[in-house]
Design a protein around this motif. Structure first.
Motif, mmCIF file in Angstrom:
data_model
loop_
_atom_site.group_PDB
_atom_site.id
_atom_site.type_symbol
_atom_site.label_atom_id
_atom_site.label_comp_id
_atom_site.label_asym_id
_atom_site.label_seq_id
_atom_site.Cartn_x
_atom_site.Cartn_y
_atom_site.Cartn_z
ATOM 1 N N HIS A 111 0.852 -1.195 0.000
ATOM 2 C CA HIS A 111 0.000 0.000 0.000
ATOM 3 C C HIS A 111 0.883 1.239 0.000
ATOM 4 O O HIS A 111 0.699 2.150 -0.807
ATOM 5 C CB HIS A 111 -0.920 -0.014 1.216
ATOM 6 C CG HIS A 111 -1.710 1.242 1.398
ATOM 7 N ND1 HIS A 111 -2.698 1.623 0.524
ATOM 8 C CD2 HIS A 111 -1.639 2.213 2.335
ATOM 9 C CE1 HIS A 111 -3.214 2.778 0.923
ATOM 10 N NE2 HIS A 111 -2.586 3.162 2.014
ATOM 11 N N THR A 146 -2.902 0.134 -4.301
ATOM 12 C CA THR A 146 -1.458 0.141 -4.570
ATOM 13 C C THR A 146 -1.103 1.135 -5.673
ATOM 14 O O THR A 146 -0.154 0.919 -6.431
ATOM 15 C CB THR A 146 -0.971 -1.266 -4.976
ATOM 16 O OG1 THR A 146 -1.709 -1.712 -6.117
ATOM 17 C CG2 THR A 146 -1.135 -2.258 -3.844
ATOM 18 N N LEU A 160 2.591 -6.093 -2.101
ATOM 19 C CA LEU A 160 1.394 -6.290 -1.289
ATOM 20 C C LEU A 160 1.004 -7.760 -1.257
ATOM 21 O O LEU A 160 0.624 -8.280 -0.198
ATOM 22 C CB LEU A 160 0.235 -5.447 -1.822
ATOM 23 C CG LEU A 160 -1.050 -5.565 -0.998
ATOM 24 C CD1 LEU A 160 -0.841 -5.075 0.433
ATOM 25 C CD2 LEU A 160 -2.203 -4.808 -1.635
#
Length: 458
Positions: A111, A146, A160
């Motif tokens: 993130h 993202t 991620l």
């Protein structure tokens, strides 16, 4: 031993007070952070540590403010794209104890580069984690966005995926404590509940059903998220550390002459509900209902704007000021104490916005009157599911930057999913000098309920 969730409505932000015995910690405090000190006192605890799961984009961190209030140390992850001036850096494997509660740091980038998760253990029982604070890596029903590093899109999406494997490996028994719930701008498919376990998410979260890294990366690349301009301001302030805010945050009450004296130098923000704005509003005011401030103020307000509120009373004005302060808008000169009845009683001009129903829209779509445009201001994901035939689409947040491409001599009927965002958009058009603006009240919900045809956008 306790874990107490504190939810910030509007932002759908979740922060936590955790502890055991006389010591406590706070995870991801918001800017108006007196609530954590009060709750700790009620439990007979002293806040000794403050942890941040990442540098937030959608709200101002209260970590440096709470640290000054309590003397607690602040801990943040590495690789924050700058020095977090008020925090110590922690990383993978670092551990902190509060009585029999132990918190272990996991680096979970994707993130953001600095994202951390915190697994918690009860040292009186077993070796398995009893829970995990996942920040914006894993939500209930979704995973983190993202898109903050577009030049590294595939890399961060892959990171991620790897981080989620690390979190899920803590075991099905662990409770999940994310940093946001449904309604947050940090995800768009979260379940409308704030509780879950890793086992439940492993079996039911759609993004966790993608077990191949390459397919997961492609799914993230195919997503579309909006980034309001204020995100950049939040990122800067969450490196520098923001200033404290007053615990009460009640703006000064202004009578009509006082309001007029400051109105020309300020942005007029009408924080009442959409029906109130549509019925009667002050010319030139921007519609931003209290519960929509967190999502949309950052599209239209500048960091240094002076603001004057139009509210239905002190409670609404205070709630609006608090929501604005949480995202960095502090320069509020007051609120119109008389609201619209008092304004009208003083002989002052006001406007209303025409509203139409699904039947009227159906007639106009069929007849296509000259000079009329149905303007759909939903986001790209909603629009891709279908529009009313002939509608023009501009996302509400990007409307202001697209105004030059709209003809002011046309008649615009604005729609969204229900009419709420359409009302904000109508106020933007009216402020910009568009004279013939109306709202499709009920919007796509009403259109579908009335059996209206939906077509794919071209």
């Amino acid at each position: 031993m306790f874990v107490e969730r504190i939810k910030t409505e509007g932002l759908a932000q979740l922060s936590y007070l955790i502890g055991d015995g006389s010591e406590a910690a706070v995870i991801d405090p918001r800017r108006d952070c007196e609530i954590y000190a009060r709750k700790a006192r009620e439990r007979g605890c002293r806040i000794t540590h403050i942890f941040e799961t990442h540098r937030n984009e959608d709200l101002i961190s209260g970590a440096p403010i709470l640290a000054a209030m309590t003397g607690a140390a602040v801990h943040h992850g590495p690789h924050a794209a700058g020095e977090v001036a008020y925090a110590d850096i922690v990383g993978e494997g670092d551990s902190f104890s509060f009585g029999n509660l132990r918190l272990k740091v996991l680096e979970t980038p994707g993130h953001t580069d600095d994202s951390l998760s915190f697994a918690i253990y009860d040292d009186n029982y077993g070796d398995e984690a009893v829970g995990v604070f996942s920040g914006d890596a894993l939500f209930v029903g979704d995973v983190g966005r993202t898109d903050f590093y577009p030049e590294r899109a595939e890399e961060v999406a892959g990171k991620l995926f790897d981080s989620l494997q690390k979190i899920i490996a803590l075991g099905d028994q662990a409770n999940l404590y994310p940093a946001h719930g449904a309604g947050s701008v940090c995800g768009d498919k979260m379940a409308d509940r704030d509780f879950s376990t890793l086992g439940y998410e492993r079996r039911n979260n759609p993004m966790l059903q993608i077990d191949q890294r390459e397919k997961f990366v492609q799914a993230k690349l195919d997503e579309h998220h909006n980034q309001p301009p204020y995100f950049r301001v939040m990122e800067r302030l969450n490196l520098e550390g923001a200033s404290p805010v007053s615990p009460s945050m009640v703006p000064p009450a202004l009578d009509v002459p006082e309001f007029e004296a400051v109105a020309d130098k300020a942005v007029l923000v009408d924080v009442r509900g959409i029906a109130a704005f549509l019925g009667a509003h002050i010319p030139g005011s921007l519609a931003l209902p209290v519960d929509m401030i967190a999502a949309f103020a950052g599209w239209y307000l500048q960091e240094d704007d002076a603001l004057v509120l139009i509210a239905d009373g002190v409670t609404q004005a205070e709630a609006a000021a608090r929501n604005l302060a949480r995202i960095g808008y502090d320069d509020i000169h007051g609120y119109l104490n008389t609201a619209m009845p008092g304004w009208a009683a003083a002989g002052k001009a006001f406007l209303s916005v025409p509203v139409i129903d699904a039947g009227e829209v159906r007639e106009r779509v069929s007849e296509q009157p000259e000079g009329w445009t149905l303007l759909d201001v939903r986001d790209r994901g909603e629009v891709s599911d279908g529009i009313v035939a002939g509608a023009e689409t501009i996302y509400v947040g990007k409307l202001q930057e697209k105004l030059d491409g709209l003809a002011k001599d046309r008649h615009y009927t604005v729609m969204c999913a229900s009419g709420a965002r359409a009302t904000i958009a109508a106020s933007v058009l009216l402020r910009a000098g568009f004279a013939n603006v109306g709202v499709f009240l009920g919007s796509m919900g009403a259109w579908c309920a009335a059996g209206g045809e939906v077509v794919k956008p071209s």
